[in-house]
Design an enzyme around this catalytic site. Sequence first.
Site, PDB file in Angstrom:
ATOM      1  N   LYS A 160       0.895  -1.313   0.172  1.00  0.00           N
ATOM      2  CA  LYS A 160      -0.083  -0.012  -0.051  1.00  0.00           C
ATOM      3  C   LYS A 160       0.940   1.199  -0.100  1.00  0.00           C
ATOM      4  CE  LYS A 160      -3.214  -2.344  -0.513  1.00  0.00           C
ATOM      5  NZ  LYS A 160      -2.164  -3.679  -0.757  1.00  0.00           N
ATOM      6  N   ALA A 212      -3.197 -13.018 -13.271  1.00  0.00           N
ATOM      7  CA  ALA A 212      -4.110 -11.961 -13.183  1.00  0.00           C
ATOM      8  C   ALA A 212      -5.116 -11.942 -12.178  1.00  0.00           C
ATOM      9  CB  ALA A 212      -4.739 -11.730 -14.505  1.00  0.00           C
ATOM     10  N   GLY A 272      -1.224 -17.522  -6.885  1.00  0.00           N
ATOM     11  CA  GLY A 272      -1.991 -18.293  -5.556  1.00  0.00           C
ATOM     12  C   GLY A 272      -1.023 -18.389  -4.426  1.00  0.00           C
ATOM     13  N   ALA A 276      -6.694 -10.883   5.370  1.00  0.00           N
ATOM     14  CA  ALA A 276      -6.257 -10.542   6.433  1.00  0.00           C
ATOM     15  C   ALA A 276      -7.328 -10.414   7.305  1.00  0.00           C
ATOM     16  CB  ALA A 276      -5.451  -9.392   6.379  1.00  0.00           C
ATOM     17  N   HIS A 291     -23.789  15.166   0.345  1.00  0.00           N
ATOM     18  CA  HIS A 291     -23.252  15.668  -1.159  1.00  0.00           C
ATOM     19  C   HIS A 291     -22.334  16.863  -0.858  1.00  0.00           C
ATOM     20  CE1 HIS A 291     -23.760  16.709  -5.191  1.00  0.00           C
ATOM     21  NE2 HIS A 291     -23.710  18.070  -5.112  1.00  0.00           N
TER      22      HIS A 291
HETATM   23  P1  NAI Z   1      -5.273 -15.179  -6.776  1.00  0.00           P
HETATM   24  O1  NAI Z   1      -5.687 -16.575  -6.563  1.00  0.00           O
HETATM   25  O2  NAI Z   1      -5.887 -14.042  -6.514  1.00  0.00           O
HETATM   26  O3  NAI Z   1      -4.710 -15.384  -8.518  1.00  0.00           O
HETATM   27  C1  NAI Z   1      -4.156 -16.006  -9.184  1.00  0.00           C
HETATM   28  C2  NAI Z   1      -4.323 -15.754 -10.573  1.00  0.00           C
HETATM   29  O4  NAI Z   1      -2.803 -16.792 -11.287  1.00  0.00           O
HETATM   30  C3  NAI Z   1      -5.488 -16.559 -11.311  1.00  0.00           C
HETATM   31  O5  NAI Z   1      -6.091 -15.514 -12.076  1.00  0.00           O
HETATM   32  C4  NAI Z   1      -5.087 -17.907 -11.647  1.00  0.00           C
HETATM   33  O6  NAI Z   1      -5.930 -18.043 -12.975  1.00  0.00           O
HETATM   34  C5  NAI Z   1      -3.367 -17.553 -12.317  1.00  0.00           C
HETATM   35  N1  NAI Z   1      -2.719 -18.808 -12.725  1.00  0.00           N
HETATM   36  C6  NAI Z   1      -2.687 -19.999 -11.917  1.00  0.00           C
HETATM   37  N2  NAI Z   1      -1.828 -20.457 -12.194  1.00  0.00           N
HETATM   38  C7  NAI Z   1      -1.121 -19.973 -13.377  1.00  0.00           C
HETATM   39  C8  NAI Z   1      -0.291 -20.075 -14.516  1.00  0.00           C
HETATM   40  N3  NAI Z   1       0.247 -21.337 -14.330  1.00  0.00           N
HETATM   41  N4  NAI Z   1      -0.223 -19.428 -15.537  1.00  0.00           N
HETATM   42  C9  NAI Z   1      -0.928 -18.091 -15.545  1.00  0.00           C
HETATM   43  N5  NAI Z   1      -1.790 -17.960 -14.571  1.00  0.00           N
HETATM   44  C10 NAI Z   1      -2.011 -18.601 -13.554  1.00  0.00           C
HETATM   45  O7  NAI Z   1      -3.657 -15.352  -6.237  1.00  0.00           O
HETATM   46  P2  NAI Z   1      -2.810 -14.035  -5.768  1.00  0.00           P
HETATM   47  O8  NAI Z   1      -2.992 -12.898  -6.617  1.00  0.00           O
HETATM   48  O9  NAI Z   1      -1.338 -14.734  -5.914  1.00  0.00           O
HETATM   49  O10 NAI Z   1      -3.067 -13.810  -4.376  1.00  0.00           O
HETATM   50  C11 NAI Z   1      -2.762 -15.061  -3.248  1.00  0.00           C
HETATM   51  C12 NAI Z   1      -3.829 -14.702  -2.270  1.00  0.00           C
HETATM   52  O11 NAI Z   1      -3.411 -13.419  -1.463  1.00  0.00           O
HETATM   53  C13 NAI Z   1      -5.290 -14.664  -2.684  1.00  0.00           C
HETATM   54  O12 NAI Z   1      -6.056 -15.613  -1.787  1.00  0.00           O
HETATM   55  C14 NAI Z   1      -5.527 -13.204  -2.370  1.00  0.00           C
HETATM   56  O13 NAI Z   1      -6.769 -13.165  -2.135  1.00  0.00           O
HETATM   57  C15 NAI Z   1      -4.582 -12.876  -1.209  1.00  0.00           C
HETATM   58  N6  NAI Z   1      -4.381 -11.385  -1.475  1.00  0.00           N
HETATM   59  C16 NAI Z   1      -5.270 -10.729  -1.050  1.00  0.00           C
HETATM   60  C17 NAI Z   1      -4.993  -9.359  -1.445  1.00  0.00           C
HETATM   61  C18 NAI Z   1      -6.367  -8.338  -0.943  1.00  0.00           C
HETATM   62  O14 NAI Z   1      -7.122  -8.676  -0.689  1.00  0.00           O
HETATM   63  N7  NAI Z   1      -6.096  -7.044  -1.666  1.00  0.00           N
HETATM   64  C19 NAI Z   1      -3.689  -8.651  -1.929  1.00  0.00           C
HETATM   65  C20 NAI Z   1      -2.738  -9.677  -2.047  1.00  0.00           C
HETATM   66  C21 NAI Z   1      -3.220 -11.115  -1.848  1.00  0.00           C
END
Ligand code: NAI
Length: 462
Positions: A51, A177, A268, A317, A441
Amino acid sequence: MATYDVIIIGAGPGGYVCAIRCAQLGLKTAVVEGRETLGGTCLNVGCIPSKALLHASHSLHEAQHNFAKMGLKGKSPSVDWKQMLTYKDEVVEGNTKGIEFLFKKNKIDWIKGWGSIPAAGQVKVGDDLHEAKNIIIATGSEPSELPGVTVDEKVVVTSTGALTLGKVPKRMVVIGAGVIGLELGSVYARLGAEVTVIEFLNEVTPGMDKDVQKILPRMLKKQGLKFIMGAAVQSTQATKTKAKLTYKLRKDDSEHVVEADVVLVATGRKPFTDGLGLKALGVTMSPRGQVQTGKDWQTNIKGIYAIGDAIDGPMLAHKAEDEGIAAAETVAGKHGHVNYGIIPGVIYTAPEIASVGATEQALKEAGHDYKVGKFQFMGNARAKTIFAGEGFVKILADKKTDRILGAHIVGPAAGELIHEICVAMEFGASAEDLAMTCHAHPTYSEAVREAAMACGDGPIHS
Ligand code: NAI
Protein backbone atom coordinates in the site's frame (compact mmCIF):
# COMPACT_ATOMS: atom_id res chain seq x y z
CA MET A 1 8.45 -24.22 31.79
CA ALA A 2 5.84 -21.48 31.48
CA THR A 3 2.18 -22.41 31.46
CA TYR A 4 -0.40 -20.43 29.50
CA ASP A 5 -4.13 -20.48 28.89
CA VAL A 6 -3.44 -19.93 25.19
CA ILE A 7 -0.41 -20.11 22.95
CA ILE A 8 -0.91 -18.79 19.45
CA ILE A 9 1.54 -19.83 16.76
CA GLY A 10 2.03 -17.02 14.27
CA ALA A 11 1.79 -13.24 14.76
CA GLY A 12 0.10 -12.23 11.52
CA PRO A 13 -3.25 -10.39 11.50
CA GLY A 14 -5.00 -13.60 12.58
CA GLY A 15 -2.59 -14.46 15.38
CA TYR A 16 -1.84 -11.05 16.87
CA VAL A 17 -5.47 -9.94 16.87
CA CYS A 18 -6.44 -13.25 18.46
CA ALA A 19 -3.76 -12.75 21.14
CA ILE A 20 -4.98 -9.26 22.02
CA ARG A 21 -8.58 -10.45 22.35
CA CYS A 22 -7.47 -13.47 24.46
CA ALA A 23 -5.58 -11.14 26.80
CA GLN A 24 -8.54 -8.72 26.95
CA LEU A 25 -10.71 -11.65 27.99
CA GLY A 26 -8.38 -12.41 30.88
CA LEU A 27 -6.47 -15.35 29.42
CA LYS A 28 -2.72 -15.73 30.01
CA THR A 29 -1.46 -15.53 26.47
CA ALA A 30 1.73 -16.04 24.50
CA VAL A 31 2.49 -15.79 20.80
CA VAL A 32 5.22 -17.77 19.07
CA GLU A 33 6.74 -15.91 16.13
CA GLY A 34 9.97 -16.68 14.32
CA ARG A 35 10.23 -13.48 12.26
CA GLU A 36 12.27 -10.61 13.65
CA THR A 37 9.14 -8.46 13.72
CA LEU A 38 5.45 -9.01 14.48
CA GLY A 39 2.65 -8.65 11.93
CA GLY A 40 3.22 -11.65 9.66
CA THR A 41 3.17 -11.59 5.88
CA CYS A 42 0.51 -8.86 5.68
CA LEU A 43 2.39 -6.29 7.68
CA ASN A 44 5.97 -7.18 6.77
CA VAL A 45 5.86 -8.26 3.13
CA GLY A 46 2.26 -7.96 1.95
CA CYS A 47 -0.73 -5.68 2.42
CA ILE A 48 1.02 -2.79 4.18
CA PRO A 49 4.30 -2.31 2.24
CA SER A 50 2.41 -2.75 -1.03
CA LYS A 51 0.00 0.00 0.00
CA ALA A 52 2.95 2.33 0.62
CA LEU A 53 4.26 1.69 -2.92
CA LEU A 54 0.74 2.03 -4.22
CA HIS A 55 0.33 5.43 -2.58
CA ALA A 56 3.71 6.64 -3.85
CA SER A 57 3.15 5.42 -7.40
CA HIS A 58 -0.39 6.79 -7.45
CA SER A 59 0.90 10.18 -6.34
CA LEU A 60 3.41 10.08 -9.21
CA HIS A 61 0.61 9.20 -11.62
CA GLU A 62 -1.43 12.14 -10.35
CA ALA A 63 1.51 14.49 -10.83
CA GLN A 64 2.19 13.20 -14.33
CA HIS A 65 -1.38 13.05 -15.58
CA ASN A 66 -3.64 15.31 -13.57
CA PHE A 67 -1.66 18.14 -11.98
CA ALA A 68 -1.41 20.25 -15.15
CA LYS A 69 -5.16 19.85 -15.74
CA MET A 70 -5.79 21.37 -12.31
CA GLY A 71 -3.45 24.26 -12.95
CA LEU A 72 -0.58 22.83 -10.95
CA LYS A 73 2.52 23.47 -12.96
CA GLY A 74 6.19 22.69 -12.50
CA LYS A 75 8.68 19.92 -13.04
CA SER A 76 7.05 16.51 -12.72
CA PRO A 77 8.64 14.40 -9.92
CA SER A 78 10.92 11.51 -10.80
CA VAL A 79 11.37 8.25 -8.91
CA ASP A 80 14.01 8.02 -6.18
CA TRP A 81 13.60 4.27 -5.71
CA LYS A 82 15.88 4.02 -2.69
CA GLN A 83 13.89 6.67 -0.85
CA MET A 84 10.61 5.05 -1.88
CA LEU A 85 11.79 1.78 -0.33
CA THR A 86 12.89 3.64 2.81
CA TYR A 87 9.46 5.25 3.08
CA LYS A 88 7.86 1.80 2.66
CA ASP A 89 10.15 0.26 5.29
CA GLU A 90 9.41 3.07 7.73
CA VAL A 91 5.68 2.52 7.32
CA VAL A 92 6.18 -1.17 8.04
CA GLU A 93 8.42 -0.48 11.03
CA GLY A 94 5.94 1.93 12.56
CA ASN A 95 3.25 -0.71 12.37
CA THR A 96 5.30 -3.67 13.63
CA LYS A 97 6.48 -1.58 16.59
CA GLY A 98 2.85 -0.70 17.20
CA ILE A 99 1.98 -4.36 17.64
CA GLU A 100 4.93 -4.87 19.99
CA PHE A 101 3.56 -1.99 22.05
CA LEU A 102 0.09 -3.57 22.07
CA PHE A 103 1.59 -6.89 23.21
CA LYS A 104 3.32 -5.16 26.13
CA LYS A 105 0.20 -3.20 26.99
CA ASN A 106 -1.87 -6.39 27.06
CA LYS A 107 0.86 -8.44 28.84
CA ILE A 108 1.20 -10.89 25.98
CA ASP A 109 4.48 -12.84 25.91
CA TRP A 110 6.29 -13.01 22.57
CA ILE A 111 8.15 -16.33 22.42
CA LYS A 112 10.70 -15.74 19.66
CA GLY A 113 11.36 -18.70 17.37
CA TRP A 114 9.53 -21.25 15.26
CA GLY A 115 7.08 -23.41 17.16
CA SER A 116 5.96 -27.00 16.83
CA ILE A 117 3.33 -29.00 18.67
CA PRO A 118 4.81 -32.23 20.04
CA ALA A 119 1.55 -33.08 21.85
CA ALA A 120 -1.77 -31.47 22.68
CA GLY A 121 -1.12 -28.87 25.36
CA GLN A 122 2.55 -28.41 24.45
CA VAL A 123 4.41 -26.02 22.17
CA LYS A 124 8.13 -26.49 21.52
CA VAL A 125 10.27 -23.53 20.52
CA GLY A 126 13.96 -24.35 20.12
CA ASP A 127 14.80 -26.49 23.16
CA ASP A 128 12.09 -24.97 25.32
CA LEU A 129 8.79 -26.62 25.98
CA HIS A 130 5.79 -24.42 26.87
CA GLU A 131 2.46 -25.63 28.20
CA ALA A 132 -0.89 -24.28 27.14
CA LYS A 133 -4.47 -25.35 27.73
CA ASN A 134 -5.26 -24.15 24.22
CA ILE A 135 -3.10 -23.84 21.12
CA ILE A 136 -4.16 -21.76 18.14
CA ILE A 137 -2.46 -22.31 14.79
CA ALA A 138 -2.27 -19.01 12.89
CA THR A 139 0.68 -19.75 10.65
CA GLY A 140 -0.73 -18.20 7.47
CA SER A 141 0.28 -19.04 3.93
CA GLU A 142 3.14 -18.94 1.45
CA PRO A 143 3.25 -18.46 -2.34
CA SER A 144 2.43 -21.60 -4.33
CA GLU A 145 5.10 -22.92 -6.63
CA LEU A 146 4.70 -23.15 -10.37
CA PRO A 147 6.26 -26.12 -12.17
CA GLY A 148 9.19 -25.05 -14.38
CA VAL A 149 9.53 -21.71 -12.60
CA THR A 150 12.33 -21.28 -10.05
CA VAL A 151 11.94 -18.31 -7.74
CA ASP A 152 15.19 -16.56 -6.75
CA GLU A 153 13.46 -13.44 -5.28
CA LYS A 154 15.73 -11.23 -7.42
CA VAL A 155 14.75 -11.78 -11.06
CA VAL A 156 11.97 -14.32 -10.64
CA VAL A 157 10.12 -13.08 -7.60
CA THR A 158 7.02 -13.64 -5.49
CA SER A 159 5.21 -10.70 -3.92
CA THR A 160 7.92 -10.72 -1.22
CA GLY A 161 10.79 -10.09 -3.65
CA ALA A 162 8.66 -7.65 -5.64
CA LEU A 163 8.70 -5.31 -2.63
CA THR A 164 12.50 -5.11 -2.45
CA LEU A 165 13.67 -4.99 -6.07
CA GLY A 166 17.05 -3.37 -6.69
CA LYS A 167 15.48 -0.95 -9.15
CA VAL A 168 12.27 -0.36 -11.06
CA PRO A 169 12.45 -2.92 -13.90
CA LYS A 170 12.18 -1.80 -17.49
CA ARG A 171 10.13 -4.84 -18.42
CA MET A 172 8.13 -6.88 -15.95
CA VAL A 173 6.13 -10.01 -16.66
CA VAL A 174 3.47 -10.93 -14.13
CA ILE A 175 2.22 -14.51 -14.04
CA GLY A 176 -1.39 -14.50 -12.83
CA ALA A 177 -4.07 -11.82 -13.23
CA GLY A 178 -5.28 -12.25 -9.65
CA VAL A 179 -5.19 -9.85 -6.76
CA ILE A 180 -1.42 -9.71 -6.25
CA GLY A 181 -0.58 -9.65 -9.96
CA LEU A 182 -2.88 -6.73 -10.72
CA GLU A 183 -2.02 -4.71 -7.61
CA LEU A 184 1.74 -4.96 -7.93
CA GLY A 185 1.66 -4.99 -11.74
CA SER A 186 -0.15 -1.67 -11.76
CA VAL A 187 2.23 -0.21 -9.16
CA TYR A 188 5.23 -0.97 -11.38
CA ALA A 189 3.42 0.21 -14.51
CA ARG A 190 2.85 3.57 -12.82
CA LEU A 191 6.52 3.69 -11.87
CA GLY A 192 7.46 3.31 -15.53
CA ALA A 193 7.85 -0.44 -16.16
CA GLU A 194 6.37 -2.10 -19.24
CA VAL A 195 4.14 -4.66 -17.58
CA THR A 196 2.74 -7.76 -19.31
CA VAL A 197 0.32 -9.96 -17.39
CA ILE A 198 0.09 -13.61 -18.43
CA GLU A 199 -3.07 -15.37 -17.25
CA PHE A 200 -4.07 -19.02 -17.62
CA LEU A 201 -7.81 -18.32 -17.81
CA ASN A 202 -9.61 -16.07 -20.27
CA GLU A 203 -10.67 -13.60 -17.59
CA VAL A 204 -8.98 -11.73 -14.78
CA THR A 205 -9.67 -12.10 -11.04
CA PRO A 206 -11.46 -15.45 -11.09
CA GLY A 207 -14.59 -15.58 -8.97
CA MET A 208 -15.33 -11.87 -9.16
CA ASP A 209 -18.48 -10.43 -10.71
CA LYS A 210 -18.47 -10.54 -14.53
CA ASP A 211 -18.96 -6.76 -14.84
CA VAL A 212 -15.81 -6.24 -12.78
CA GLN A 213 -13.92 -8.78 -14.88
CA LYS A 214 -14.98 -6.87 -17.99
CA ILE A 215 -14.06 -3.32 -16.98
CA LEU A 216 -10.89 -4.05 -15.00
CA PRO A 217 -8.57 -5.12 -17.86
CA ARG A 218 -9.95 -2.27 -19.96
CA MET A 219 -8.96 0.27 -17.33
CA LEU A 220 -5.59 -1.32 -16.67
CA LYS A 221 -4.79 -1.43 -20.39
CA LYS A 222 -5.32 2.34 -20.45
CA GLN A 223 -2.68 2.52 -17.71
CA GLY A 224 -0.25 0.68 -19.96
CA LEU A 225 -0.57 -2.93 -18.78
CA LYS A 226 -0.64 -5.60 -21.49
CA PHE A 227 -2.56 -8.85 -21.06
CA ILE A 228 -1.89 -12.27 -22.57
CA MET A 229 -4.93 -14.35 -21.68
CA GLY A 230 -5.50 -18.10 -21.94
CA ALA A 231 -1.79 -18.78 -21.66
CA ALA A 232 -0.10 -21.58 -19.75
CA VAL A 233 3.37 -20.72 -18.50
CA GLN A 234 5.80 -23.54 -19.29
CA SER A 235 9.06 -22.39 -17.77
CA THR A 236 11.38 -19.53 -16.95
CA GLN A 237 15.11 -19.34 -17.54
CA ALA A 238 16.81 -16.65 -15.53
CA THR A 239 20.26 -15.07 -15.48
CA LYS A 240 21.34 -12.58 -12.82
CA THR A 241 19.67 -9.70 -14.63
CA LYS A 242 16.87 -11.02 -16.80
CA ALA A 243 14.58 -13.93 -17.52
CA LYS A 244 13.07 -15.64 -20.52
CA LEU A 245 9.60 -16.98 -20.02
CA THR A 246 8.01 -19.59 -22.26
CA TYR A 247 4.25 -19.93 -22.46
CA LYS A 248 1.74 -21.79 -24.61
CA LEU A 249 -1.48 -20.23 -25.85
CA ARG A 250 -4.22 -22.64 -24.88
CA LYS A 251 -6.38 -21.90 -27.95
CA ASP A 252 -3.83 -23.25 -30.48
CA ASP A 253 -1.04 -24.72 -28.37
CA SER A 254 1.46 -22.33 -29.98
CA GLU A 255 4.60 -21.67 -27.97
CA HIS A 256 5.90 -18.14 -27.32
CA VAL A 257 8.77 -16.54 -25.43
CA VAL A 258 8.85 -13.19 -23.62
CA GLU A 259 11.84 -11.54 -22.01
CA ALA A 260 11.75 -9.49 -18.85
CA ASP A 261 14.00 -7.94 -16.24
CA VAL A 262 11.69 -9.23 -13.53
CA VAL A 263 9.08 -11.99 -13.51
CA LEU A 264 6.51 -11.80 -10.72
CA VAL A 265 4.88 -15.12 -9.88
CA ALA A 266 1.40 -14.43 -8.49
CA THR A 267 -0.51 -17.65 -9.03
CA GLY A 268 -1.97 -18.11 -5.59
CA ARG A 269 -0.89 -19.05 -2.09
CA LYS A 270 -1.03 -22.23 -0.01
CA PRO A 271 -1.32 -22.82 3.74
CA PHE A 272 1.99 -22.71 5.61
CA THR A 273 1.99 -25.49 8.19
CA ASP A 274 5.42 -27.08 7.63
CA GLY A 275 7.33 -28.02 10.75
CA LEU A 276 4.37 -27.82 13.13
CA GLY A 277 4.26 -31.60 13.51
CA LEU A 278 0.58 -31.82 12.59
CA LYS A 279 0.92 -35.15 10.80
CA ALA A 280 2.50 -36.87 13.79
CA LEU A 281 -0.22 -35.37 15.99
CA GLY A 282 -2.92 -36.76 13.72
CA VAL A 283 -4.51 -33.39 12.91
CA THR A 284 -6.94 -33.83 10.01
CA MET A 285 -5.94 -31.90 6.91
CA SER A 286 -8.00 -31.20 3.78
CA PRO A 287 -6.76 -32.53 0.41
CA ARG A 288 -5.64 -28.94 -0.34
CA GLY A 289 -3.32 -28.94 2.65
CA GLN A 290 -5.52 -26.83 4.91
CA VAL A 291 -6.00 -27.59 8.59
CA GLN A 292 -9.54 -28.83 9.00
CA THR A 293 -11.59 -27.26 11.75
CA GLY A 294 -15.13 -27.42 13.06
CA LYS A 295 -17.48 -24.47 13.43
CA ASP A 296 -15.63 -23.49 16.62
CA TRP A 297 -12.23 -23.40 14.79
CA GLN A 298 -11.17 -26.47 16.78
CA THR A 299 -9.33 -29.25 14.95
CA ASN A 300 -10.04 -32.92 15.56
CA ILE A 301 -7.58 -32.71 18.49
CA LYS A 302 -9.17 -31.15 21.57
CA GLY A 303 -7.58 -27.86 22.55
CA ILE A 304 -5.89 -27.28 19.18
CA TYR A 305 -7.51 -24.61 17.04
CA ALA A 306 -6.63 -23.05 13.68
CA ILE A 307 -7.56 -19.79 11.95
CA GLY A 308 -6.73 -17.63 8.93
CA ASP A 309 -4.96 -18.68 5.74
CA ALA A 310 -4.04 -22.04 7.30
CA ILE A 311 -7.71 -23.10 7.14
CA ASP A 312 -10.47 -23.01 4.52
CA GLY A 313 -11.90 -19.79 3.06
CA PRO A 314 -10.60 -16.65 1.37
CA MET A 315 -6.98 -15.85 2.19
CA LEU A 316 -7.67 -12.38 3.52
CA ALA A 317 -6.16 -10.60 6.50
CA HIS A 318 -9.54 -9.38 7.75
CA LYS A 319 -11.06 -12.86 7.54
CA ALA A 320 -8.14 -14.09 9.67
CA GLU A 321 -8.66 -11.22 12.13
CA ASP A 322 -12.34 -12.03 12.51
CA GLU A 323 -11.55 -15.69 13.07
CA GLY A 324 -8.87 -14.68 15.57
CA ILE A 325 -11.40 -12.73 17.63
CA ALA A 326 -14.02 -15.48 17.34
CA ALA A 327 -11.57 -18.23 18.31
CA ALA A 328 -10.40 -16.16 21.31
CA GLU A 329 -14.01 -15.76 22.41
CA THR A 330 -14.65 -19.48 21.97
CA VAL A 331 -11.58 -20.40 24.03
CA ALA A 332 -12.75 -17.96 26.72
CA GLY A 333 -16.09 -19.78 26.91
CA LYS A 334 -18.06 -17.21 24.90
CA HIS A 335 -19.76 -17.66 21.54
CA GLY A 336 -17.39 -16.61 18.76
CA HIS A 337 -19.01 -15.91 15.42
CA VAL A 338 -17.89 -15.01 11.90
CA ASN A 339 -20.42 -14.14 9.21
CA TYR A 340 -18.69 -15.75 6.23
CA GLY A 341 -21.38 -14.42 3.87
CA ILE A 342 -20.32 -10.83 4.45
CA ILE A 343 -16.55 -10.73 4.06
CA PRO A 344 -15.57 -7.90 1.74
CA GLY A 345 -12.82 -8.30 -0.83
CA VAL A 346 -10.80 -5.34 -2.07
CA ILE A 347 -8.29 -5.09 -4.89
CA TYR A 348 -6.11 -2.04 -4.38
CA THR A 349 -5.64 -1.03 -7.98
CA ALA A 350 -6.45 2.54 -9.01
CA PRO A 351 -9.37 2.79 -9.08
CA GLU A 352 -10.09 0.23 -6.39
CA ILE A 353 -12.30 -2.80 -6.77
CA ALA A 354 -14.46 -3.96 -3.88
CA SER A 355 -17.08 -6.61 -3.52
CA VAL A 356 -19.18 -8.36 -0.92
CA GLY A 357 -21.73 -11.15 -0.99
CA ALA A 358 -23.03 -12.86 -4.10
CA THR A 359 -21.90 -12.21 -7.65
CA GLU A 360 -24.52 -11.94 -10.38
CA GLN A 361 -23.36 -15.18 -12.00
CA ALA A 362 -23.62 -17.06 -8.66
CA LEU A 363 -27.22 -15.85 -8.24
CA LYS A 364 -28.02 -16.87 -11.82
CA GLU A 365 -26.53 -20.31 -11.33
CA ALA A 366 -28.48 -20.75 -8.10
CA GLY A 367 -31.70 -19.78 -9.91
CA HIS A 368 -32.21 -16.90 -7.47
CA ASP A 369 -34.79 -14.29 -8.49
CA TYR A 370 -32.75 -11.09 -8.23
CA LYS A 371 -32.59 -7.53 -9.52
CA VAL A 372 -29.64 -5.31 -10.35
CA GLY A 373 -29.18 -1.66 -9.48
CA LYS A 374 -26.22 -0.10 -11.19
CA PHE A 375 -24.87 3.42 -11.11
CA GLN A 376 -21.89 4.77 -13.05
CA PHE A 377 -19.42 7.07 -11.29
CA MET A 378 -19.71 9.31 -14.36
CA GLY A 379 -22.92 10.61 -12.74
CA ASN A 380 -21.18 11.33 -9.43
CA ALA A 381 -20.03 14.94 -9.20
CA ARG A 382 -17.35 14.32 -6.57
CA ALA A 383 -15.73 11.52 -8.62
CA LYS A 384 -15.55 13.81 -11.62
CA THR A 385 -13.61 16.42 -9.66
CA ILE A 386 -10.77 13.90 -9.29
CA PHE A 387 -11.01 12.56 -12.86
CA ALA A 388 -12.42 9.27 -11.56
CA GLY A 389 -15.64 9.03 -13.52
CA GLU A 390 -14.90 5.51 -14.71
CA GLY A 391 -16.43 2.59 -12.82
CA PHE A 392 -19.71 1.79 -11.12
CA VAL A 393 -21.56 0.62 -8.06
CA LYS A 394 -23.65 -2.49 -8.67
CA ILE A 395 -26.06 -3.74 -6.04
CA LEU A 396 -27.79 -7.09 -6.29
CA ALA A 397 -31.03 -7.48 -4.35
CA ASP A 398 -33.69 -10.13 -3.97
CA LYS A 399 -36.44 -9.43 -6.48
CA LYS A 400 -39.28 -10.03 -4.05
CA THR A 401 -37.96 -8.91 -0.67
CA ASP A 402 -35.50 -6.24 -1.93
CA ARG A 403 -32.94 -7.58 0.57
CA ILE A 404 -29.36 -6.82 -0.49
CA LEU A 405 -27.52 -9.97 -1.61
CA GLY A 406 -24.24 -8.55 -2.85
CA ALA A 407 -22.45 -5.51 -4.19
CA HIS A 408 -19.56 -4.81 -6.53
CA ILE A 409 -17.82 -1.48 -6.82
CA VAL A 410 -15.18 -0.23 -9.23
CA GLY A 411 -14.23 3.34 -8.52
CA PRO A 412 -12.69 5.89 -6.18
CA ALA A 413 -12.41 4.69 -2.57
CA ALA A 414 -14.32 1.51 -3.43
CA GLY A 415 -12.52 -0.24 -0.55
CA GLU A 416 -14.11 2.23 1.87
CA LEU A 417 -17.53 2.50 0.22
CA ILE A 418 -18.13 -1.25 0.37
CA HIS A 419 -18.46 -1.18 4.15
CA GLU A 420 -21.67 0.81 4.02
CA ILE A 421 -23.12 -2.12 2.14
CA CYS A 422 -21.53 -4.67 4.50
CA VAL A 423 -23.21 -2.98 7.46
CA ALA A 424 -26.52 -2.82 5.59
CA MET A 425 -26.26 -6.54 4.79
CA GLU A 426 -25.30 -7.37 8.37
CA PHE A 427 -28.57 -5.71 9.46
CA GLY A 428 -30.53 -7.53 6.74
CA ALA A 429 -31.30 -4.24 5.00
CA SER A 430 -33.20 -3.84 1.76
CA ALA A 431 -31.94 -1.75 -1.13
CA GLU A 432 -34.73 0.68 -0.28
CA ASP A 433 -33.33 1.13 3.26
CA LEU A 434 -30.06 2.26 1.70
CA ALA A 435 -31.83 4.41 -0.88
CA MET A 436 -33.83 6.17 1.84
CA THR A 437 -30.74 6.96 3.91
CA CYS A 438 -29.63 10.56 3.46
CA HIS A 439 -26.10 10.73 2.01
CA ALA A 440 -23.97 13.87 2.21
CA HIS A 441 -23.37 15.75 -1.02
CA PRO A 442 -20.94 15.77 -2.69
CA THR A 443 -19.47 12.37 -1.74
CA TYR A 444 -18.51 9.17 -3.56
CA SER A 445 -20.95 7.43 -1.22
CA GLU A 446 -23.83 8.99 -3.13
CA ALA A 447 -23.03 6.52 -5.90
CA VAL A 448 -23.87 3.69 -3.48
CA ARG A 449 -27.19 5.33 -2.68
CA GLU A 450 -27.94 5.85 -6.37
CA ALA A 451 -27.22 2.16 -7.09
CA ALA A 452 -29.64 1.29 -4.30
CA MET A 453 -32.18 3.68 -5.89
CA ALA A 454 -31.58 1.88 -9.17
CA CYS A 455 -32.99 -1.26 -7.50
CA GLY A 456 -36.24 0.68 -7.03
CA ASP A 457 -37.68 3.71 -8.80
CA GLY A 458 -34.39 4.64 -10.40
CA PRO A 459 -31.33 6.78 -9.70
CA ILE A 460 -31.45 10.55 -10.06
CA HIS A 461 -28.20 11.25 -11.89
CA SER A 462 -28.27 8.88 -14.84
P1 NAI B 1 -5.15 -15.29 -6.93
O1 NAI B 1 -5.75 -16.59 -6.62
O2 NAI B 1 -5.87 -14.03 -6.61
O3 NAI B 1 -4.80 -15.21 -8.50
C1 NAI B 1 -3.96 -16.14 -9.12
C2 NAI B 1 -4.15 -16.02 -10.61
O4 NAI B 1 -3.14 -16.79 -11.25
C3 NAI B 1 -5.49 -16.57 -11.10
O5 NAI B 1 -6.07 -15.63 -11.97
C4 NAI B 1 -5.10 -17.85 -11.80
O6 NAI B 1 -5.98 -18.21 -12.81
C5 NAI B 1 -3.71 -17.52 -12.32
N1 NAI B 1 -2.85 -18.66 -12.58
C6 NAI B 1 -2.71 -19.78 -11.86
N2 NAI B 1 -1.80 -20.60 -12.43
C7 NAI B 1 -1.34 -19.96 -13.53
C8 NAI B 1 -0.39 -20.28 -14.54
N3 NAI B 1 0.28 -21.42 -14.51
N4 NAI B 1 -0.17 -19.39 -15.55
C9 NAI B 1 -0.85 -18.22 -15.58
N5 NAI B 1 -1.77 -17.87 -14.66
C10 NAI B 1 -2.02 -18.72 -13.64
O7 NAI B 1 -3.71 -15.35 -6.23
P2 NAI B 1 -2.67 -14.21 -5.86
O8 NAI B 1 -2.92 -12.97 -6.64
O9 NAI B 1 -1.35 -14.85 -5.95
O10 NAI B 1 -3.01 -13.91 -4.34
C11 NAI B 1 -2.84 -14.94 -3.38
C12 NAI B 1 -3.77 -14.78 -2.22
O11 NAI B 1 -3.46 -13.63 -1.48
C13 NAI B 1 -5.21 -14.67 -2.68
O12 NAI B 1 -5.98 -15.56 -1.95
C14 NAI B 1 -5.57 -13.26 -2.39
O13 NAI B 1 -6.92 -13.14 -2.01
C15 NAI B 1 -4.62 -12.86 -1.27
N6 NAI B 1 -4.31 -11.45 -1.39
C16 NAI B 1 -5.29 -10.55 -1.16
C17 NAI B 1 -5.06 -9.22 -1.33
C18 NAI B 1 -6.18 -8.27 -1.14
O14 NAI B 1 -7.18 -8.64 -0.57
N7 NAI B 1 -6.07 -7.05 -1.58
C19 NAI B 1 -3.77 -8.70 -1.76
C20 NAI B 1 -2.83 -9.74 -1.99
C21 NAI B 1 -3.11 -11.06 -1.81
